[in-house]
Design an enzyme around this catalytic site. Structure first.
Site, short mmCIF file in Angstrom:
data_model
loop_
_atom_site.label_atom_id
_atom_site.label_comp_id
_atom_site.label_asym_id
_atom_site.label_seq_id
_atom_site.Cartn_x
_atom_site.Cartn_y
_atom_site.Cartn_z
CB SER A 1 -0.87 -0.03 1.26
OG SER A 1 -1.44 1.23 1.49
CE1 TYR B 1 -4.05 -2.89 5.43
CE2 TYR B 1 -3.56 -0.53 5.35
CZ TYR B 1 -3.81 -1.72 4.70
OH TYR B 1 -3.81 -1.76 3.34
CE LYS C 1 -1.46 -4.73 3.29
NZ LYS C 1 -1.65 -6.09 2.77
#
Ligand code: UFG
Length: 338
Positions: free
Chosen positions: A125, A150, A154
């Site tokens: 992302s 979150y 990544k």
């Protein structure tokens, strides 16, 4: 060639399965149905005329992952989507995110390490860049401390893959750093299906327009941008899906000098929240009920991609416009509420 798509019934995964099948790949989907339904499998089959193999499986179970790779010995590549993705939830329940997003990744890589040859694509992302110092964002922009567990999964995920590739000559991997995927397949057989209240802008807009939500809250209009609202790079999910096929082909053709690489996947154009609303009003031919409210914690001011590396190296480019994407999102919303 058999390609394993984890999370293949999800929003992005399902669109990628369609593009893979259209290009002649054989697909095995793994999904635990935690954020998707079996109807998506029918949707995919209606579009391509070919039912992908489906295994309901939780990738947090190491033995189940092992068994999967024993059953499908001829898996030639893996595109790994299966992960939790709600920023707010990750702040509330960090261990769920670290367990789900990282354990599954580790178990898959362990299996790939055992193979003679393996190809791996990871859903990353643009969140890894945080608020970039300059725009558009190139792949050489520094990785900023993650704003959420979150986002951290990544960043850590990319590091795990990089370290694994360094010691695994058999493995070739690419991380795709997505900007903001929106829209739906033109057939309207598959699209975005958020559970509960949507956290993302476009599903919130379409649900407001259809009457499921009273109004859209626009999080802040006092940012240092032209109209004061945040800027993002909204990319049609079908364009994004095609980038995966381009990346997979590059891995298979073994063209890269390194066995780990990463690419921005966006359109290269930034749009403000108010621009998205205005474009949505045009394509839907109706006024949207919205109200400016306070800023949302953790939002960056502006993020849009420099896509030169993806354009030149992958030979891929986004073709569809914001209008196309919003129009398909709106048609999808109308179809599923009928
Ligand atoms: N927004 C609103 N109202 C809403 C929802 C969003 O005004 O109800 C605004 C946000 O403040 C932001 C823009 O719309 O300015 C886009 O917000 P999204 O939540 O749709 O997308 P984000 O860019 O915040 O989040 C996306 C992914 C995340 C990822 C993040 C990293 O959804 O998974 O990019 O940049 F972590």
């Amino acid at each position: 060639m058999k390609i394993l798509v984890t999370g293949g019934l999800g929003f992005i995964g399902s669109h990628v399965v369609v593009e893979l099948q259209n290009e002649g790949f054989e697909v095995v989907i793994v999904d635990n149905l935690s954020n998707s339904t079996l109807d998506v499998l029918d949707g995919i089959t209606k579009i391509t005329g070919k039912k992908p193999i489906f295994e309901k499986l939780d990738l947090r179970e190491k033995n189940a992952v092992s068994n999967l790779f024993s059953t499908y010995k001829d898996i030639y590549g893996v595109i790994h989507f299966a992960a939790s993705k709600a920023v707010g939830e990750s702040v509330e329940n960090p261990l769920l995110y670290y367990e789900n997003n990282l354990n599954s990744l580790i178990y898959i890589l362990q299996e790939l390490q055992k193979k003679d040859k393996a190809h791996f694509i990871f859903s990353s992302s643009c969140t890894v860049y945080g608020q970039a110092d300059s725009l558009p964002i190139t792949e050489s922009a520094p990785i900023k401390p993650a704003e959420s567990p979150y986002g951290n999964t990544k960043q850590i995920g990319e590091e795990i893959i990089k370290d694994t590739c360094r010691v695994s000559d058999n493995l070739q991997a690419i991380a795709l750093r997505y900007f903001n995927p929106i829209g739906s397949h033109e057939s309207l057989q598959i699209g975005e299906l958020p559970t509960g209240t949507p956290q993302n802008l476009v599903p919130f807009i379409t649900q407001t327009a259809i009457g499921l939500r009273e109004k859209l809250a626009v999080f802040g209009n006092d940012y240092p941008t032209e109209d004061g609202t945040c800027i993002r790079d909204y990319i049609h999910v079908v364009d994004l899906a095609k980038a995966h096929v381009a990346a997979l082909k590059r891995l298979i053709e073994n063209k890269s000098a390194t066995n780990f690489d990463y690419f921005n996947i966006g359109t290269g154009t930034g749009s403000s929240v108010l621009e998205v609303i205005k474009t949505f009003e045009e394509v839907s031919d109706q006024k949207l009920n919205y109200q400016i409210v306070a800023r949302r914690e953790g939002d960056v001011i502006a993020a849009y991609a420099d896509t030169e590396k993806a354009n030149n190296v992958l030979g891929w480019q986004a073709k569809l416009s914001l209008k196309d994407a919003l129009s398909s999102a709106w048609q999808w919303e109308q179809k599923i509420r009928k």
